[in-house]
Write a protein that holds these residues in place. Structure first.
Motif, PDB file in Angstrom:
ATOM      1  N   ARG A  62     -66.110 -49.170   3.286  1.00  0.00           N
ATOM      2  CA  ARG A  62     -65.733 -48.105   2.359  1.00  0.00           C
ATOM      3  C   ARG A  62     -64.451 -47.394   2.772  1.00  0.00           C
ATOM      4  O   ARG A  62     -64.096 -47.334   3.950  1.00  0.00           O
ATOM      5  CB  ARG A  62     -66.878 -47.123   2.166  1.00  0.00           C
ATOM      6  CG  ARG A  62     -67.190 -46.243   3.319  1.00  0.00           C
ATOM      7  CD  ARG A  62     -68.466 -45.421   3.011  1.00  0.00           C
ATOM      8  NE  ARG A  62     -68.892 -44.787   4.219  1.00  0.00           N
ATOM      9  CZ  ARG A  62     -68.922 -43.479   4.391  1.00  0.00           C
ATOM     10  NH1 ARG A  62     -68.589 -42.674   3.421  1.00  0.00           N
ATOM     11  NH2 ARG A  62     -69.299 -42.978   5.542  1.00  0.00           N
ATOM     12  N   TYR A  63     -63.810 -46.883   1.765  1.00  0.00           N
ATOM     13  CA  TYR A  63     -62.594 -46.105   1.944  1.00  0.00           C
ATOM     14  C   TYR A  63     -62.964 -44.790   2.604  1.00  0.00           C
ATOM     15  O   TYR A  63     -63.828 -44.064   2.131  1.00  0.00           O
ATOM     16  CB  TYR A  63     -61.957 -45.855   0.573  1.00  0.00           C
ATOM     17  CG  TYR A  63     -60.651 -45.127   0.623  1.00  0.00           C
ATOM     18  CD1 TYR A  63     -59.509 -45.748   1.106  1.00  0.00           C
ATOM     19  CD2 TYR A  63     -60.540 -43.821   0.167  1.00  0.00           C
ATOM     20  CE1 TYR A  63     -58.291 -45.092   1.142  1.00  0.00           C
ATOM     21  CE2 TYR A  63     -59.330 -43.164   0.192  1.00  0.00           C
ATOM     22  CZ  TYR A  63     -58.209 -43.796   0.680  1.00  0.00           C
ATOM     23  OH  TYR A  63     -57.004 -43.145   0.712  1.00  0.00           O
ATOM     24  N   ARG A  64     -62.338 -44.479   3.756  1.00  0.00           N
ATOM     25  CA  ARG A  64     -62.653 -43.247   4.476  1.00  0.00           C
ATOM     26  C   ARG A  64     -61.745 -42.103   4.075  1.00  0.00           C
ATOM     27  O   ARG A  64     -62.129 -40.952   4.146  1.00  0.00           O
ATOM     28  CB  ARG A  64     -62.572 -43.475   5.994  1.00  0.00           C
ATOM     29  CG  ARG A  64     -63.631 -44.389   6.523  1.00  0.00           C
ATOM     30  CD  ARG A  64     -65.048 -44.063   6.028  1.00  0.00           C
ATOM     31  NE  ARG A  64     -65.394 -42.677   6.243  1.00  0.00           N
ATOM     32  CZ  ARG A  64     -65.864 -41.856   5.300  1.00  0.00           C
ATOM     33  NH1 ARG A  64     -66.062 -42.262   4.072  1.00  0.00           N
ATOM     34  NH2 ARG A  64     -66.152 -40.605   5.585  1.00  0.00           N
ATOM     35  N   GLY A  65     -60.513 -42.400   3.688  1.00  0.00           N
ATOM     36  CA  GLY A  65     -59.623 -41.341   3.256  1.00  0.00           C
ATOM     37  C   GLY A  65     -58.184 -41.636   3.624  1.00  0.00           C
ATOM     38  O   GLY A  65     -57.849 -42.734   4.067  1.00  0.00           O
ATOM     39  N   ALA A  66     -57.345 -40.619   3.431  1.00  0.00           N
ATOM     40  CA  ALA A  66     -55.907 -40.785   3.657  1.00  0.00           C
ATOM     41  C   ALA A  66     -55.354 -39.605   4.445  1.00  0.00           C
ATOM     42  O   ALA A  66     -55.856 -38.482   4.348  1.00  0.00           O
ATOM     43  CB  ALA A  66     -55.181 -40.905   2.324  1.00  0.00           C
ATOM     44  N   CYS A  84     -57.172 -45.157   5.216  1.00  0.00           N
ATOM     45  CA  CYS A  84     -58.121 -45.560   6.261  1.00  0.00           C
ATOM     46  C   CYS A  84     -59.421 -46.093   5.663  1.00  0.00           C
ATOM     47  O   CYS A  84     -59.969 -45.503   4.732  1.00  0.00           O
ATOM     48  CB  CYS A  84     -58.421 -44.369   7.165  1.00  0.00           C
ATOM     49  SG  CYS A  84     -56.942 -43.654   7.913  1.00  0.00           S
ATOM     50  N   PHE A  85     -59.895 -47.193   6.247  1.00  0.00           N
ATOM     51  CA  PHE A  85     -61.112 -47.859   5.799  1.00  0.00           C
ATOM     52  C   PHE A  85     -62.054 -48.069   6.977  1.00  0.00           C
ATOM     53  O   PHE A  85     -61.610 -48.389   8.080  1.00  0.00           O
ATOM     54  CB  PHE A  85     -60.795 -49.240   5.215  1.00  0.00           C
ATOM     55  CG  PHE A  85     -60.001 -49.207   3.945  1.00  0.00           C
ATOM     56  CD1 PHE A  85     -60.628 -49.307   2.721  1.00  0.00           C
ATOM     57  CD2 PHE A  85     -58.619 -49.068   3.990  1.00  0.00           C
ATOM     58  CE1 PHE A  85     -59.880 -49.281   1.545  1.00  0.00           C
ATOM     59  CE2 PHE A  85     -57.875 -49.040   2.825  1.00  0.00           C
ATOM     60  CZ  PHE A  85     -58.504 -49.137   1.602  1.00  0.00           C
ATOM     61  N   ARG A 129     -59.700 -34.705  14.245  1.00  0.00           N
ATOM     62  CA  ARG A 129     -60.795 -33.940  13.640  1.00  0.00           C
ATOM     63  C   ARG A 129     -61.578 -34.808  12.658  1.00  0.00           C
ATOM     64  O   ARG A 129     -62.812 -34.824  12.661  1.00  0.00           O
ATOM     65  CB  ARG A 129     -60.234 -32.708  12.933  1.00  0.00           C
ATOM     66  CG  ARG A 129     -61.247 -31.916  12.142  1.00  0.00           C
ATOM     67  CD  ARG A 129     -60.609 -30.710  11.433  1.00  0.00           C
ATOM     68  NE  ARG A 129     -59.351 -31.002  10.777  1.00  0.00           N
ATOM     69  CZ  ARG A 129     -59.223 -31.558   9.558  1.00  0.00           C
ATOM     70  NH1 ARG A 129     -60.298 -31.930   8.894  1.00  0.00           N
ATOM     71  NH2 ARG A 129     -58.031 -31.760   9.028  1.00  0.00           N
ATOM     72  N   LEU A 130     -60.864 -35.557  11.841  1.00  0.00           N
ATOM     73  CA  LEU A 130     -61.520 -36.351  10.807  1.00  0.00           C
ATOM     74  C   LEU A 130     -62.438 -37.419  11.390  1.00  0.00           C
ATOM     75  O   LEU A 130     -63.540 -37.639  10.887  1.00  0.00           O
ATOM     76  CB  LEU A 130     -60.465 -36.990   9.901  1.00  0.00           C
ATOM     77  CG  LEU A 130     -59.654 -35.996   9.069  1.00  0.00           C
ATOM     78  CD1 LEU A 130     -58.461 -36.694   8.425  1.00  0.00           C
ATOM     79  CD2 LEU A 130     -60.518 -35.318   8.028  1.00  0.00           C
ATOM     80  N   ASN A 139     -68.017 -38.363   1.587  1.00  0.00           N
ATOM     81  CA  ASN A 139     -66.830 -38.233   0.748  1.00  0.00           C
ATOM     82  C   ASN A 139     -65.570 -38.646   1.498  1.00  0.00           C
ATOM     83  O   ASN A 139     -65.447 -38.389   2.694  1.00  0.00           O
ATOM     84  CB  ASN A 139     -66.672 -36.779   0.285  1.00  0.00           C
ATOM     85  CG  ASN A 139     -67.828 -36.331  -0.570  1.00  0.00           C
ATOM     86  OD1 ASN A 139     -68.359 -37.098  -1.359  1.00  0.00           O
ATOM     87  ND2 ASN A 139     -68.231 -35.090  -0.404  1.00  0.00           N
ATOM     88  N   PRO A 140     -64.628 -39.265   0.796  1.00  0.00           N
ATOM     89  CA  PRO A 140     -63.346 -39.577   1.442  1.00  0.00           C
ATOM     90  C   PRO A 140     -62.646 -38.298   1.871  1.00  0.00           C
ATOM     91  O   PRO A 140     -62.768 -37.259   1.229  1.00  0.00           O
ATOM     92  CB  PRO A 140     -62.551 -40.282   0.342  1.00  0.00           C
ATOM     93  CG  PRO A 140     -63.564 -40.776  -0.619  1.00  0.00           C
ATOM     94  CD  PRO A 140     -64.689 -39.783  -0.559  1.00  0.00           C
TER      95      PRO A 140
END
Length: 154
Positions: A62-66, A84-85, A129-130, A139-140
């Motif tokens: 899954r897509y983790r975010g940007a 980021c995935f 942190r992320l 949630n992404p």
């Protein structure tokens, strides 16, 4: 004129650790992955980069975010957007140091905690942190180093 970098990055976890990479001559580490080539999708880029860098077959999750980031190099502004995935790579475990297929890269497993990620100078900074909080959210995520309002510095 700024240079723009579109990047696909892998979050590969095992036994409370995350896989990071350092390029020769750099003081900081970053997530594995790299630049998207013309006409290439993010997932295809990530598969290709991990095959080139580590010689491993992966499953892109899954897509983790940007995270967007900017810095200066030789007087020119650099801008990057890191997508980021979550990635599964069964051949990679925290018990064994991965061997890079590209001589200028060094991979290492680092505990997923603020102190360890700060010690290896993980960039962009919001990733520290992320990644620590990543398991607690479905949630992404999004972060930026472009403005103080983005809560980038820790």
């Amino acid at each position: 004129m700024p240079t723009t970098h579109l990047l696909a990055r892998a979050v590969i976890r095992d036994a409370g650790h995350v896989l990071l990479v350092r390029a020769d001559g750099q003081s900081h580490t970053f997530l594995p992955g790299g630049h998207v080539e013309d006409g290439e999708g993010l997932a295809a880029c990530l598969r290709r980069e991990l095959q080139e860098e580590l010689g491993v077959t992966t499953s892109i999750g899954r897509y983790r975010g940007a995270v967007e980031h900017q810095w200066w190099r030789d007087g020119d502004r650099q801008y990057e957007l890191n997508h980021c995935f979550a990635v599964e790579a069964p051949a990679l475990t925290a018990e064994t140091a991965p061997v890079a297929r590209e001589d200028y890269l060094t991979f290492s497993w680092v505990p997923v905690d603020q102190a360890a990620l700060a010690e290896v100078d993980l960039h962009p900074l919001p990733l520290r942190r992320l990644l620590v909080n990543d398991e607690s959210t479905a949630n992404p995520w999004w972060a930026s180093t472009l403005s103080p309002a983005s809560s980038t510095e820790e």
